[in-house]
Scaffold this active site. Structure first.
Site, mmCIF file in Angstrom:
data_model
loop_
_atom_site.group_PDB
_atom_site.id
_atom_site.type_symbol
_atom_site.label_atom_id
_atom_site.label_comp_id
_atom_site.label_asym_id
_atom_site.label_seq_id
_atom_site.Cartn_x
_atom_site.Cartn_y
_atom_site.Cartn_z
ATOM 1 N N CYS A 247 88.024 -0.706 69.994
ATOM 2 C CA CYS A 247 88.962 0.224 70.611
ATOM 3 C C CYS A 247 88.791 0.304 72.136
ATOM 4 O O CYS A 247 89.058 -0.674 72.818
ATOM 5 C CB CYS A 247 88.837 1.591 69.948
ATOM 6 S SG CYS A 247 90.249 2.680 70.256
ATOM 7 N N HIS A 332 89.863 0.042 64.010
ATOM 8 C CA HIS A 332 88.597 0.663 63.638
ATOM 9 C C HIS A 332 88.064 0.101 62.325
ATOM 10 O O HIS A 332 88.420 0.583 61.248
ATOM 11 C CB HIS A 332 88.770 2.180 63.507
ATOM 12 C CG HIS A 332 88.894 2.881 64.812
ATOM 13 N ND1 HIS A 332 87.850 3.561 65.406
ATOM 14 C CD2 HIS A 332 89.944 3.000 65.662
ATOM 15 C CE1 HIS A 332 88.258 4.074 66.563
ATOM 16 N NE2 HIS A 332 89.526 3.741 66.730
ATOM 17 N N GLU A 334 85.211 0.542 61.062
ATOM 18 C CA GLU A 334 84.374 1.534 60.382
ATOM 19 C C GLU A 334 85.225 2.493 59.547
ATOM 20 O O GLU A 334 84.723 3.135 58.632
ATOM 21 C CB GLU A 334 83.541 2.321 61.397
ATOM 22 C CG GLU A 334 84.223 3.475 62.084
ATOM 23 C CD GLU A 334 85.228 3.067 63.138
ATOM 24 O OE1 GLU A 334 85.974 3.935 63.621
ATOM 25 O OE2 GLU A 334 85.286 1.863 63.485
#
Length: 357
Positions: A247, A332, A334
């Site tokens: 990001c 993202h 995660e």
């Protein structure tokens, strides 16, 4: 109590005040996630912004503190169509209303979020004000809205001190630009020892610790405002240490390497964005939260090549750096809450550091 959302184009939405009663001016953005509102509220990438949730009912499963992505909420404001009055879930510990009040975050419910989202898509992201003042003066408010700037909010979102999360595997230095906790957890789950550094840590301090790999986290704001951080990342880029960036970290690495970034009309925020891996041709559904993107139209292939693209609009979603052990993604991996399609990228990072231990 009645509340108003006033946009910089003069449009006014009338609703009900939720959370704090204080007045706030912020950048208004929308998130298309159907679930995960607590993770949205506690994502530091939203510092300097007020979030519109496009899903019509928010708060039905309440607040579970274990799901927080940081120790506090970050948006300046929270905007919903309908706020659940009676959350029901066996993990529920509080309500959104109480959570917003506790952290002094104003919000507004009962407005047409579909119309608001369509407006932001057509005209682009706008600044706005949430207020409970029924006697507001539009002539005074509009100049304030037009003058508002998010600014360098990384300083607000980063940690203040270095912290070490124990592990028996690779040593990873995580530069906290406003990191979600799930990034460090994803590394810890793979056995890594993670040392979290504040955003303005000199590159020399990080490299002196001899990490096996360096992680650049997500974070808020315009990447070009992080001038000093970019200088330090340029030194990390010049090292031979494997680097994985997410990001804002992805954008800052691009700027540090000599590429450019630009602001999207209304950004990508939600848990349903399709991204294509250009090496394999596979498409993954990803979680995203960004308003800026790396410019690949003028990208020197001797610096980096596109690795991922957004299937919806063709914008860049990741770079692979030429002759370097560096890869970066805009989305993202995660992803907490999901989708977790791209979690394999953490395993790719481990392979860059030498494979399984």
């Amino acid at each position: 109590m009645i509340a108003f959302l006033i946009l910089e184009d003069g449009r006014v939405f009338k609703g009900i005040s939720i959370g704090s009663r204080r007045e706030v001016v912020s950048e208004i953005v929308f998130n298309t996630s159907m679930t995960g509102y607590l993770e949205v509220l506690t994502d530091p990438s939203y510092a300097g912004q007020a979030v519109v949730m496009t899903y019509p009912l928010i708060g039905n499963y309440g607040i579970c503190f274990q799901d927080m992505e940081s120790d506090r909420p970050w948006p300046d404001g929270f905007i919903v169509r309908e706020l659940s009055r009676m959350p029901g879930n066996f993990r529920c510990e509080s309500s959104i209303q109480n959570f917003l009040e506790k952290h002094d975050i104003p919000g507004i419910a009962g407005i047409d979020t579909r119309a608001l989202t369509k407006l932001l898509r057509e005209k682009g992201t706008m600044n706005g004000m949430i207020t409970t003042n029924e006697h507001y003066n539009m002539e005074e408010i509009l100049p304030r809205l037009k003058a508002y700037r998010v600014g360098n909010v990384v300083e607000k979102a980063t940690c203040t001190d270095k912290k070490v999360l124990e592990g028996s595997g690779y040593k990873v230095a995580l530069l906290d630009l406003g990191a979600k906790e799930q990034i460090a957890k994803s590394l810890q789950d793979r056995g890594c020892e993670v040392t979290i550094y504040p955003a303005h840590t000199p590159a020399e301090e990080i490299l002196e610790s001899a990490p096996d790999g360096i992680m650049l986290s997500n974070g808020p704001g315009d990447p070009k405002s992080c001038t000093q951080i970019i200088k330090e990342i340029r030194k990390l880029y010049a090292s031979d240490v494997p680097i994985f960036a997410i990001c804002l970290g992805h954008q800052l690495m691009a700027l540090a390497a000599g590429a450019d970034t630009y602001k999207l009309k209304y950004g990508h925020r939600g848990g349903n964005h399709p991204v294509k891996d250009l090496e394999t041709g596979r498409v993954y559904i990803t979680a995203q939260n960004h308003g800026y993107v790396a410019d690949t139209d003028h990208l020197d292939a001797n610096i980096a090549v596109p690795a991922f693209i957004n299937v919806n609009d063709g914008t860049n979603e990741g770079l692979k750096y030429t002759g370097k052990q560096i890869f970066t993604v805009q989305f993202h991996p995660e992803a907490c809450p999901g989708p977790q399609d791209s979690g394999y990228l953490f395993d790719r990072f481990l392979e860059m550091m030498g494979g399984d231990r």
